[in-house]
Design an enzyme around this catalytic site. Structure first.
Site, short mmCIF file in Angstrom:
data_model
loop_
_atom_site.label_atom_id
_atom_site.label_comp_id
_atom_site.label_asym_id
_atom_site.label_seq_id
_atom_site.Cartn_x
_atom_site.Cartn_y
_atom_site.Cartn_z
N LYS A 162 6.40 -0.46 7.59
CA LYS A 162 5.76 0.88 7.21
C LYS A 162 6.73 1.88 7.33
O LYS A 162 7.23 2.01 8.43
CB LYS A 162 4.51 0.95 7.92
CG LYS A 162 3.73 2.34 7.63
CD LYS A 162 2.21 2.01 8.05
CE LYS A 162 2.06 2.32 9.44
NZ LYS A 162 0.82 2.35 10.02
N ALA A 180 0.96 -1.12 -0.01
CA ALA A 180 0.27 -0.07 -0.08
C ALA A 180 0.81 1.27 -0.05
O ALA A 180 1.99 1.23 0.57
CB ALA A 180 -0.93 0.21 1.42
N SER A 181 0.43 2.29 -0.50
CA SER A 181 1.29 3.69 -0.78
C SER A 181 0.24 4.82 -0.41
O SER A 181 -0.58 4.93 -1.00
CB SER A 181 1.80 3.75 -2.20
OG SER A 181 2.57 4.83 -2.24
N ALA A 182 0.36 5.27 0.82
CA ALA A 182 -0.57 6.40 1.24
C ALA A 182 0.10 7.68 1.11
O ALA A 182 1.50 7.80 0.77
CB ALA A 182 -1.10 6.25 2.52
N SER A 183 -0.40 8.84 1.40
CA SER A 183 0.18 10.08 1.41
C SER A 183 1.44 10.29 2.48
O SER A 183 2.31 10.88 2.22
CB SER A 183 -0.80 11.20 1.73
OG SER A 183 -1.33 11.15 3.01
N ASP A 240 -10.51 3.20 13.98
CA ASP A 240 -10.50 3.28 12.30
C ASP A 240 -11.12 1.80 11.86
O ASP A 240 -10.24 1.11 11.40
CB ASP A 240 -9.31 3.65 11.76
CG ASP A 240 -9.22 3.90 10.36
OD1 ASP A 240 -10.51 4.07 9.68
OD2 ASP A 240 -8.45 3.82 9.41
N GLN A 261 4.44 4.28 3.19
CA GLN A 261 4.06 3.19 2.34
C GLN A 261 4.52 2.06 3.15
O GLN A 261 5.30 1.94 3.94
CB GLN A 261 4.48 3.25 0.91
CG GLN A 261 5.90 3.40 0.78
CD GLN A 261 6.26 3.84 -0.62
OE1 GLN A 261 6.01 4.60 -1.21
NE2 GLN A 261 7.13 2.79 -1.01
#
Length: 541
Positions: free
Chosen positions: A163, A142-145, A298, A148
């Site tokens: 991470k 996964a790659s978030a802002s 979450d 990743q």
């Protein structure tokens, strides 16, 4: 935590980085149909001379405001996306169409180059990559802002996920957070709605949430706390944290394999009962809230996996919430007051819950509350629709310009998200019914002889303390009088300040009528109507 963000002073405010970021914000506002805010927020000097250079969106006015807000936030990137995600939990601040739209915020960005990520890991862990991992997958899971995630295998053979923060994100967030605080101060003074919203307080809450999510060491501690809380519960798996390979910028966790919790077809093919998973998932959340006072905030399907034997694996502990014992005790008092339709009891129960805001129409507020309570009075558990109740009550909160403490608002959103998740697994699932055993246990814990004696002792100690301090204050004043040092000075500004404090106290008392717990637990307060009126009654009788 204090060391996460560098000091930002006048020198940085005048730097090219700040000026460029202000220009980007002004341009994004114009592109997404919020150009009127450029002048309101004092950003005129940063607005582009030729808007067309920045590629304005085609006819943004044709999109509804909620969609335009989401596009604006995505346009502004990392920090603002995280802010939007936090705002999506604030059902007390934004109408449902806005929170629903903000839930769609895209936090998927092109991955950073593998070499940059490897360099970042080596810099954080102060070791060559091949001295830590036997294998490191260059393709991210996964790659978030902000960061990743990569799969890897440690030299010792354990399968893990790593991470890592994206290079430069720390500095970008530091600048953005400072700018957000500055704009919040300007908005509170210049915008007409500034009198209804505490922009500075909201920005400060957001900053605290973001800082916790940026701190991977804190995330690791959160995971270990959950692991300790569920150590005797074989229905739950929490990934192990590898502290030797974890820093503020990198966290290494055990890799847990399973099916995404909302993939019903895959669960059925694997011989797993989705209905069992639904009930188990809800019970796990309710146990966190009622028993632990500490919950995963979450409950997105991507953070829950179903393993063999319907074991639920929970991942990503960057966002957590709290419910302290005093709040839980106050909830029981509120439930009793609601079951008795007793407004004064509701006020007494929730005078200290921290609902804040300016109550300008007290009579209308009381009338609206009475109508709301009457609307749901007498319903059975099966007739309760939590989403409808939450929407009705949060609409009332917004109508009267009230605001809940961040953790209570977060719990409201968490319960709504959890209900949406379990209904996907079991369309007949009743969340209010699932709360029955937890609500009954809370009732017994609050009103047992031991609990009552403990509260009486605490009240006695407080009374003695007040009496002692009061005597000391009287003695001090009498001494000043005898020495001729005592004088009475009237000062109008100070009087206004004191009156403002009294006004706030009164507002909080009134706001307590629709206290945060009514928002959170309104779906099951009727349990207490039935149980409280006849404590000896058993189910099915």
């Amino acid at each position: 935590m204090a060391g996460i963000l560098p000091h930002v002073g006048l020198r940085l405010v005048l730097s090219r980085q700040y000026r460029n970021r202000y220009r980007q914000i002004a341009s994004a506002l114009i592109r997404n149909g919020f150009g009127f805010l450029v002048a309101e927020l004092g950003l005129t000097r940063f607005s582009p001379i030729r808007i067309s250079i920045f590629g304005p969106r085609k006819e943004p006015e044709q999109l509804n405001p909620a969609v335009r807000l989401r596009l604006l936030i995505e346009d502004l990137g990392t920090t603002f996306i995280k802010m939007g995600q936090v705002l999506s939990t604030r059902v007390d601040l934004l109408p449902p169409e806005y929170t629903s739209e903000l839930e769609k915020l895209l936090d998927q960005v092109p991955p950073a180059g593998t070499n940059l990520i490897k360099q970042e890991i080596e810099r954080e862990l102060e070791k060559p990559l091949d001295a830590i991992f036997a294998y490191f997958d260059p393709v991210p899971l996964a790659s978030a802002s902000i960061g990743q995630v990569h799969a890897a295998i440690l030299i010792s053979g354990e399968h893990v996920v790593v991470k890592v923060k994206r290079p430069g994100v720390q500095e970008q967030v530091a600048v953005d957070v400072d700018i957000i605080m500055q704009l919040a101060r300007v908005a509170s003074r210049r915008l007409a709605i500034g009198k209804n919203y505490d922009f500075v307080g909201i920005a400060r809450e957001f900053t605290q949430t973001l800082l916790h999510e940026l701190d991977y060491i804190q995330e690791g501690r959160n995971a270990e706390r959950f692991s300790e809380e569920f150590k005797n519960d074989d229905r739950v798996r929490i990934p192990r944290i590898y502290w030797d390979y974890t820093t503020d910028g990198v966290i290494t966790l055990e890799r847990l394999a399973g099916l995404r919790i909302n993939n019903v077809e895959a669960l059925v093919r694997a011989g797993i009962d989705p209905v069992l998973v639904a009930h188990r998932s809800a019970e796990i959340l309710l146990k966190q809230v009622f028993d632990h006072g500490y919950f995963h905030a979450d409950p997105h399907p991507a953070n829950f996996y179903v393993m063999e034997d319907s074991v639920i694996a929970i991942v990503d502990f960057g966002m957590v919430g709290y419910v302290d014992q005093e709040t839980k005790g106050g909830l029981v008092e509120l439930f009793i007051a609601i079951s008795q339709q007793n407004p004064d009891g509701i006020i007494n129960a929730y005078s200290d819950l921290g609902i804040i805001g300016r109550v300008e129409r007290v009579t209308e507020l009381r009338s609206d509350i009475s109508i709301l309570l009457a609307q749901y009075y007498g319903l059975s558990i099966d007739e309760i629709d939590i989403k409808r109740i939450l929407n009705d009550v949060t609409s009332l909160v917004r109508l009267h310009n009230l605001r809940m403490p961040a953790n209570l608002a977060l719990l409201v959103k968490t319960i709504v998200m959890e209900e949406s998740l379990v209904v996907q697994l079991d369309p007949n699932f009743n969340f209010a019914e699932a709360t029955r055993p937890f609500a009954r246990k809370l009732w017994e814990e609050t009103y047992s002889p031991y609990a009552l004696a403990k509260r009486a002792l605490r009240s006695f100690v407080e009374l003695v303390d007040i009496s002692t301090r009061g005597t000391q204050q009287v003695r001090r004043v009498l001494g000043q009088v005898s020495r001729g040092e005592f004088s009475i000075v009237t000062n109008q500004p100070r009087l206004d300040e004191e009156l403002a404090i009294v006004s706030k106290i009164v507002n909080r008392l009134i706001a307590g009528i629709i206290g945060a717990a009514l928002l959170i637990f309104s779906g099951f307060f009727l349990v207490f109507i039935r149980f409280g009126r006849n404590p000896g009654r058993r189910d099915g009788e």
